[in-house]
Design an enzyme around this catalytic site. Structure first.
Site, PDB file in Angstrom:
ATOM      1  N   ASN A  51      30.674  12.111 -23.285  1.00 45.74           N
ATOM      2  CA  ASN A  51      30.806  11.168 -24.397  1.00 45.74           C
ATOM      3  C   ASN A  51      30.212   9.799 -24.068  1.00 45.74           C
ATOM      4  O   ASN A  51      29.885   9.036 -24.974  1.00 45.74           O
ATOM      5  CB  ASN A  51      32.293  10.950 -24.708  1.00 45.74           C
ATOM      6  CG  ASN A  51      32.871  12.003 -25.636  1.00 45.74           C
ATOM      7  OD1 ASN A  51      32.143  12.724 -26.312  1.00 45.74           O
ATOM      8  ND2 ASN A  51      34.183  12.082 -25.673  1.00 45.74           N
TER       9      ASN A  51
ATOM     10  N   ASP B 193      31.356  17.566 -17.300  1.00 50.37           N
ATOM     11  CA  ASP B 193      31.947  16.428 -17.994  1.00 50.37           C
ATOM     12  C   ASP B 193      32.013  15.281 -16.976  1.00 50.37           C
ATOM     13  O   ASP B 193      31.978  15.512 -15.759  1.00 50.37           O
ATOM     14  CB  ASP B 193      33.355  16.820 -18.456  1.00 50.37           C
ATOM     15  CG  ASP B 193      34.143  15.636 -18.954  1.00 50.37           C
ATOM     16  OD1 ASP B 193      33.690  14.980 -19.889  1.00 50.37           O
ATOM     17  OD2 ASP B 193      35.223  15.370 -18.393  1.00 50.37           O
TER      18      ASP B 193
ATOM     19  N   TYR C  28      34.134  11.806 -17.263  1.00 52.37           N
ATOM     20  CA  TYR C  28      35.363  11.041 -17.039  1.00 52.37           C
ATOM     21  C   TYR C  28      36.566  11.962 -16.834  1.00 52.37           C
ATOM     22  O   TYR C  28      36.892  12.767 -17.692  1.00 52.37           O
ATOM     23  CB  TYR C  28      35.615  10.078 -18.199  1.00 52.37           C
ATOM     24  CG  TYR C  28      34.424   9.171 -18.410  1.00 52.37           C
ATOM     25  CD1 TYR C  28      34.026   8.286 -17.411  1.00 52.37           C
ATOM     26  CD2 TYR C  28      33.682   9.229 -19.576  1.00 52.37           C
ATOM     27  CE1 TYR C  28      32.915   7.475 -17.585  1.00 52.37           C
ATOM     28  CE2 TYR C  28      32.576   8.405 -19.760  1.00 52.37           C
ATOM     29  CZ  TYR C  28      32.200   7.543 -18.755  1.00 52.37           C
ATOM     30  OH  TYR C  28      31.105   6.746 -18.938  1.00 52.37           O
TER      31      TYR C  28
END
Ligand code: LAC
Length: 227
Positions: free
Chosen positions: A122, A14, A16
């Site tokens: 994302n 991931d 952030y």
């Protein structure tokens, strides 16, 4: 007690909060809104994530750059703080300049000698490539994968499936590394081998899916990966 790690074929990160420190935007928020830095940055991040989940449920996919802006605009309205277009552009631009956590460059260097590494986030491809280049880490990653390729935000299973397709490994042999406990739960629900970096000593999410490993900094992944 943590389960034994399988013979991992790849590591997927991931972005952030995991590799890049989003709390750094608080300082920039304090610059624009003296005395309200933590309030703005906290509500901003919360709304950015809520909007990603809500859009996924609505089967809509505005990109994360847009959600980042809308989250900031909501946070400022909710706190009664006027936000100029120039301040908005400056604050959102911070997302391209976030710093990696201190141990991240060295740990990725070791890990990348052992396994192919990827980012699955994302963020838009432009956001992810920008912040990764800013930190001099581009060479560490075999793939930088944006949820935009799946057309939905985390924790939709289609997002985690992207890692399987692009890395060409069985899901239980892909180590997925996230600080975001809800992202770790989503990846585990999908079937990846999940390593939760509990950087902030938070309780586990009660979503019914436990990480396979819990660590506190990325350094702890080096022995787990045999790197
Ligand atoms: C990401 C968010 C979840 O990078 O932090 O995907």
């Amino acid at each position: 007690m943590a389960a034994a790690s399988p013979n991992l074929a790849a590591l997927v990160f991931d972005a952030y909060g995991t590799l890049y420190d989003v709390t750094a935007v608080a300082a920039r928020c304090a610059h624009h809104f003296p005395g309200n830095g933590p309030a703005v940055s906290g509500l901003w991040r919360q709304k950015q994530l809520e909007y990603s989940w809500l859009n996924a449920l609505m089967e809509r996919h505005p990109d994360f750059w847009r959600l980042t802006e809308e989250g900031l605009r909501f946070a400022c309205s909710a706190l009664g703080l006027p936000l100029s277009d120039a301040a908005a552009a400056d604050l959102i631009g911070e997302y391209l300049k976030l710093s990696a956590y201190p141990e991240v460059p060295g740990a990725l260097e070791r890990l990348s000698r052992k396994l192919p590494l990827a980012i699955l986030s994302n963020g838009t491809r432009t956001m992810l490539e920008g912040v990764t280049r800013h930190n001099g880490l581009t060479e560490r990653f075999r793939h930088i994968l944006s949820v935009d390729e799946a057309g939905v935000f985390k924790p939709a299973p289609r997002v985690y499936q992207l890692a399987v397709e692009r890395l060409g490994a069985p899901k239980e042999r892909i180590g997925f590394v996230s600080t975001n406990a809800w992202d770790a739960a989503g990846a585990k629900s999908f079937g990846l081998h999940v390593i939760w970096i509990n950087r902030f000593k938070r309780p586990r999410e009660r979503l019914g899916y436990e990480p396979d490993r819990e660590i506190h900094t990325l350094d702890e992944l080096i022995p787990i990966a045999g790197a």
